[in-house]
Write an enzyme that holds these catalytic residues in place. Structure first.
Site, PDB file in Angstrom:
ATOM      1  CE  LYS A  14      -2.298  -1.018   3.828  1.00 30.59           C
ATOM      2  NZ  LYS A  14      -1.789  -2.360   4.204  1.00 30.59           N
ATOM      3  NE  ARG A  89      -4.552  -1.733   9.609  1.00 35.36           N
ATOM      4  CZ  ARG A  89      -3.495  -1.132   9.077  1.00 35.36           C
ATOM      5  NH1 ARG A  89      -3.543   0.133   8.736  1.00 35.36           N
ATOM      6  NH2 ARG A  89      -2.385  -1.815   8.885  1.00 35.36           N
ATOM      7  NE  ARG A 128       7.099  -2.714   6.128  1.00 37.47           N
ATOM      8  CZ  ARG A 128       5.782  -2.564   5.979  1.00 37.47           C
ATOM      9  NH1 ARG A 128       5.295  -2.049   4.878  1.00 37.47           N
ATOM     10  NH2 ARG A 128       4.944  -2.924   6.918  1.00 37.47           N
ATOM     11  NE  ARG A 134       6.065  -0.531  10.423  1.00 38.07           N
ATOM     12  CZ  ARG A 134       4.960  -0.578   9.689  1.00 38.07           C
ATOM     13  NH1 ARG A 134       4.927  -0.019   8.498  1.00 38.07           N
ATOM     14  NH2 ARG A 134       3.892  -1.176  10.150  1.00 38.07           N
ATOM     15  NE  ARG A 146       1.755  -5.288  11.372  1.00 43.48           N
ATOM     16  CZ  ARG A 146       2.860  -5.037  10.663  1.00 43.48           C
ATOM     17  NH1 ARG A 146       3.996  -5.633  10.975  1.00 43.48           N
ATOM     18  NH2 ARG A 146       2.821  -4.191   9.667  1.00 43.48           N
TER      19      ARG A 146
END
Ligand code: AMP
Length: 191
Positions: A14, A89, A128, A134, A146
Site C-alpha cells: 500500500k 481497517r 522490510r 519497525r 497483524r
C-alpha cells in the site's frame, strides 16, 4: 474529487503504491500508520497510546483513529482528492469515512484492494523489518497477529464497498510498475 481507499493486508504494498499514485494524481496521502509512527516519534499522548497497540499487532481503537484521521484531513481544505492508506481497517471506520466524505460534499471514488498471499506477506514484512527498524515488522508473532487481525477485522470491510459497487481487487504480486499500471487502469475506469 478523486478519493481513493488503498486497502490490503500488512505488507501488500500500500505505501509503495500510494507514493506513486500521489505523484501521478496529485492527491493528499493520509496513512494512519505513518501518522501514528510520527506521534510515537514525537512522544505525544496519542503516540504513547497507539504504541501500546501497534507493538502487539493490534488495531488502535476506532474512535481514536477516526478522530485523528478527520483532524488530519481537515488540514487539507483545498485538496484535489485523498488517498487513504491503511484506513479504513474496520467496517465502523468505513462508515465513519463515508460520513466524513459526505460532510465535505464528496465521496470515495473506488476502493482498491491489493491481493497478496500470506507466505509472500510474511517474507516481505520480515525483509522490510531489517531495513525500516519497525519493531512490528521484526517479530514473527506480531506479524502473524497483524495478518490474523486483518483477516478477522479488516477484510470484512470489503463488503461495505462491494455493496456500493466500489470494491476493486488487484493482484499485488509482481513488478511494482505492473501493479501500479493495474491500479491506474482501475482508477481511470472509476473516474
Ligand atoms: P501500517 O503502517 O498501516 O501497517 O499500520 C501500523 C499499525 O498501526 C497497525 O498494525 C495498527 O496497529 C495501527 N493502525 C494503522 N492504521 C490503523 C487503523 N486504520 N485502525 C487501527 N489501527 C491502525
Amino acid at each position: 474529487m478523486l478519493n481513493l481507499v488503498l486497502f490490503g493486508p500488512p505488507g501488500s504494498g500500500k505505501g509503495t503504491q500510494a507514493e506513486k499514485l500521489v505523484q501521478k494524481y496529485g492527491l493528499v496521502h493520509l496513512s494512519t500508520g505513518d501518522i501514528f509512527r510520527a506521534n510515537i516519534k514525537g512522544e505525544t499522548d496519542l503516540g504513547k497510546l497507539a504504541k501500546s497497540y501497534i507493538d502487539k499487532g493490534q488495531l488502535v481503537p476506532d474512535e481514536v483513529t477516526i478522530d485523528m484521521l478527520q483532524s488530519e484531513a481537515d488540514k487539507h481544505a483545498d485538496a484535489k482528492g485523498f488517498i487513504f492508506d491503511g484506513f479504513p481497517r474496520t467496517t465502523f471506520q468505513a462508515e465513519a469515512l463515508d460520513k466524513y466524505m459526505t460532510s465535505r460534499n464528496t465521496a470515495i471514488s473506488v476502493m482498491l484492494a491489493l491481493d497478496v498471499n500470506e507466505e509472500e506477506l510474511k517474507r516481505r514484512l520480515l525483509e522490510r523489518g531489517k531495513l525500516s527498524g519497525r519493531p512490528d515488522d521484526q517479530n514473527p508473532d506480531v506479524i502473524q497477529n497483524r495478518i490474523d487481525v486483518y483477516n478477522r477485522e479488516t477484510a470484512p470491510a470489503k463488503e461495505f464497498y462491494t455493496q456500493q459497487n466500489k470494491y476493486c481487487g488487484v493482484n499485488g504480486v509482481g513488478a511494482i510498475e505492473d501493479i501500479f499500471n493495474a491500479l491506474c487502469a482501475e482508477i481511470e475506469a472509476a473516474k
